[in-house]
Design an enzyme around this catalytic site. Structure first.
Site, PDB file in Angstrom:
ATOM      1  N   PRO A  14       0.791  -1.229   0.000  1.00 15.33           N
ATOM      2  CA  PRO A  14       0.000   0.000   0.000  1.00 15.33           C
ATOM      3  C   PRO A  14       0.826   1.284   0.000  1.00 15.33           C
ATOM      4  O   PRO A  14       1.861   1.369   0.663  1.00 15.33           O
ATOM      5  CB  PRO A  14      -0.829  -0.108   1.277  1.00 15.33           C
ATOM      6  CG  PRO A  14      -0.198  -1.173   2.093  1.00 15.33           C
ATOM      7  CD  PRO A  14       0.471  -2.098   1.123  1.00 15.33           C
ATOM      8  N   ASN A  15       0.331   2.224  -0.770  1.00 14.98           N
ATOM      9  CA  ASN A  15       0.864   3.588  -0.880  1.00 14.98           C
ATOM     10  C   ASN A  15       2.129   3.693  -1.727  1.00 14.98           C
ATOM     11  O   ASN A  15       2.596   4.799  -1.995  1.00 14.98           O
ATOM     12  CB  ASN A  15       1.092   4.220   0.511  1.00 14.98           C
ATOM     13  CG  ASN A  15      -0.185   4.287   1.305  1.00 14.98           C
ATOM     14  OD1 ASN A  15      -1.160   4.865   0.836  1.00 14.98           O
ATOM     15  ND2 ASN A  15      -0.229   3.659   2.476  1.00 14.98           N
ATOM     16  N   ARG A  22       5.180  10.689  -2.259  1.00 14.06           N
ATOM     17  CA  ARG A  22       4.786  10.416  -0.882  1.00 14.06           C
ATOM     18  C   ARG A  22       6.004  10.567   0.029  1.00 14.06           C
ATOM     19  O   ARG A  22       6.998   9.857  -0.134  1.00 14.06           O
ATOM     20  CB  ARG A  22       4.286   8.979  -0.834  1.00 14.06           C
ATOM     21  CG  ARG A  22       4.139   8.411   0.528  1.00 14.06           C
ATOM     22  CD  ARG A  22       4.156   6.885   0.463  1.00 14.06           C
ATOM     23  NE  ARG A  22       3.901   6.339   1.765  1.00 14.06           N
ATOM     24  CZ  ARG A  22       4.264   5.137   2.150  1.00 14.06           C
ATOM     25  NH1 ARG A  22       4.885   4.327   1.311  1.00 14.06           N
ATOM     26  NH2 ARG A  22       4.005   4.718   3.359  1.00 14.06           N
ATOM     27  N   TYR A  27      11.221   8.565   1.440  1.00 16.25           N
ATOM     28  CA  TYR A  27      11.243   7.538   0.386  1.00 16.25           C
ATOM     29  C   TYR A  27      11.892   7.994  -0.920  1.00 16.25           C
ATOM     30  O   TYR A  27      12.010   7.198  -1.847  1.00 16.25           O
ATOM     31  CB  TYR A  27       9.810   7.050   0.119  1.00 16.25           C
ATOM     32  CG  TYR A  27       9.154   6.447   1.346  1.00 16.25           C
ATOM     33  CD1 TYR A  27       9.652   5.267   1.899  1.00 16.25           C
ATOM     34  CD2 TYR A  27       8.066   7.060   1.956  1.00 16.25           C
ATOM     35  CE1 TYR A  27       9.064   4.724   3.031  1.00 16.25           C
ATOM     36  CE2 TYR A  27       7.471   6.515   3.090  1.00 16.25           C
ATOM     37  CZ  TYR A  27       7.969   5.348   3.617  1.00 16.25           C
ATOM     38  OH  TYR A  27       7.394   4.804   4.740  1.00 16.25           O
ATOM     39  N   ASN A  78       8.156  -5.641  -1.193  1.00 13.85           N
ATOM     40  CA  ASN A  78       8.094  -4.557  -0.217  1.00 13.85           C
ATOM     41  C   ASN A  78       6.647  -4.505   0.241  1.00 13.85           C
ATOM     42  O   ASN A  78       5.796  -3.904  -0.421  1.00 13.85           O
ATOM     43  CB  ASN A  78       8.517  -3.219  -0.825  1.00 13.85           C
ATOM     44  CG  ASN A  78       8.516  -2.112   0.227  1.00 13.85           C
ATOM     45  OD1 ASN A  78       7.988  -2.311   1.329  1.00 13.85           O
ATOM     46  ND2 ASN A  78       9.088  -0.962  -0.096  1.00 13.85           N
ATOM     47  N   ALA A  81       3.191  -1.085   4.652  1.00 16.25           N
ATOM     48  CA  ALA A  81       2.616  -1.142   6.008  1.00 16.25           C
ATOM     49  C   ALA A  81       2.183  -2.552   6.400  1.00 16.25           C
ATOM     50  O   ALA A  81       2.164  -2.897   7.598  1.00 16.25           O
ATOM     51  CB  ALA A  81       1.437  -0.184   6.106  1.00 16.25           C
ATOM     52  N   GLU A 103      12.919  -9.572   1.044  1.00 14.59           N
ATOM     53  CA  GLU A 103      12.094  -8.475   1.562  1.00 14.59           C
ATOM     54  C   GLU A 103      12.887  -7.169   1.434  1.00 14.59           C
ATOM     55  O   GLU A 103      14.066  -7.129   1.800  1.00 14.59           O
ATOM     56  CB  GLU A 103      11.768  -8.760   3.033  1.00 14.59           C
ATOM     57  CG  GLU A 103      10.964  -7.672   3.726  1.00 14.59           C
ATOM     58  CD  GLU A 103      10.738  -7.999   5.223  1.00 14.59           C
ATOM     59  OE1 GLU A 103      11.016  -9.150   5.654  1.00 14.59           O
ATOM     60  OE2 GLU A 103      10.305  -7.090   5.945  1.00 14.59           O
ATOM     61  N   HIS A 105      12.856  -2.864   2.074  1.00 13.67           N
ATOM     62  CA  HIS A 105      12.279  -1.606   2.557  1.00 13.67           C
ATOM     63  C   HIS A 105      13.169  -0.471   2.089  1.00 13.67           C
ATOM     64  O   HIS A 105      14.404  -0.536   2.256  1.00 13.67           O
ATOM     65  CB  HIS A 105      12.177  -1.607   4.085  1.00 13.67           C
ATOM     66  CG  HIS A 105      11.288  -2.706   4.565  1.00 13.67           C
ATOM     67  ND1 HIS A 105       9.923  -2.634   4.459  1.00 13.67           N
ATOM     68  CD2 HIS A 105      11.581  -3.924   5.064  1.00 13.67           C
ATOM     69  CE1 HIS A 105       9.409  -3.768   4.891  1.00 13.67           C
ATOM     70  NE2 HIS A 105      10.387  -4.576   5.274  1.00 13.67           N
ATOM     71  N   ARG A 112      13.291   4.003  12.573  1.00 16.34           N
ATOM     72  CA  ARG A 112      12.022   4.731  12.601  1.00 16.34           C
ATOM     73  C   ARG A 112      11.181   4.327  13.819  1.00 16.34           C
ATOM     74  O   ARG A 112      11.700   3.782  14.777  1.00 16.34           O
ATOM     75  CB  ARG A 112      11.299   4.509  11.267  1.00 16.34           C
ATOM     76  CG  ARG A 112      12.140   5.013  10.089  1.00 16.34           C
ATOM     77  CD  ARG A 112      11.443   4.855   8.764  1.00 16.34           C
ATOM     78  NE  ARG A 112      10.202   5.641   8.714  1.00 16.34           N
ATOM     79  CZ  ARG A 112       9.249   5.469   7.794  1.00 16.34           C
ATOM     80  NH1 ARG A 112       9.402   4.537   6.861  1.00 16.34           N
ATOM     81  NH2 ARG A 112       8.166   6.206   7.808  1.00 16.34           N
TER      82      ARG A 112
END
Ligand code: DQA
Length: 152
Positions: A14-15, A22, A27, A78, A81, A103, A105, A112
């Site tokens: 998502p996003n 964003r 990012y 990725n 969320a 995976e 990110h 974070r």
């Protein structure tokens, strides 16, 4: 004889459709199209093709992982969320133990908020790359190609 699978599923949660617009301070300003180009360039020397997809919907991501189980050579994901929330996505990936799973990110999730420190996905991944920007996707494709030759 069955043909070896050559398509790598690069799955984005998502996003990430808004990548580049964003929170660019976190990012970056590069887009999902830039991610696709990086992945294609990283895959080509290994004779692999990239099938990049993005969805904001958990169930659709689960459906695509199930598809990859039958059709793809490996998965770069990725989960965004859903990394921190989705047992469903983890269960889907658990059915793909025969495939290399990487995976990624873009940000360093460990620098974070604490809710980002836990990943439901990492225990199932052959490797985790975080904090390398979108370059992390290319690194993941390279590693996946290495694991495929190693397994062959
Ligand atoms: C992310 C990190 C996640 O915590 C976040 O929810 C994202 C993107 C990353 O690429 O850094 O959407 O997966």
């Amino acid at each position: 004889m069955p043909q070896p699978r050559t398509r790598v599923l690069v799955l984005n949660g998502p996003n990430l459709n808004l990548l580049g617009r964003r929170q660019p301070e976190i990012y970056g300003t590069e887009t999902l199209e830039d991610v696709e180009k990086l992945c294609v360039d990283a895959a080509a020397p290994h004779g692999l093709e990239i099938d990049l997809r993005q969805s904001n919907h958990e169930g659709r991501l689960v459906d695509w992982v199930q598809e990859a189980r039958e059709q793809h050579a490996g998965i770069v994901i990725n989960p965004a969320a859903y990394t921190h929330t989705s047992v469903a996505l983890r269960d889907a990936l658990a059915t793909c133990a025969h495939l290399p799973i990487l995976e990624v990110h873009i940000s360093n999730i460990h620098q974070r908020e604490s809710f980002r420190h836990h990943s439901y996905i990492s225990p199932l991944a052959d490797g985790v790359i975080a904090g390398c920007g979108i370059q992390g996707f290319a690194l993941a494709v390279q590693r996946l190609a290495f694991l495929l030759t190693d397994r062959a």
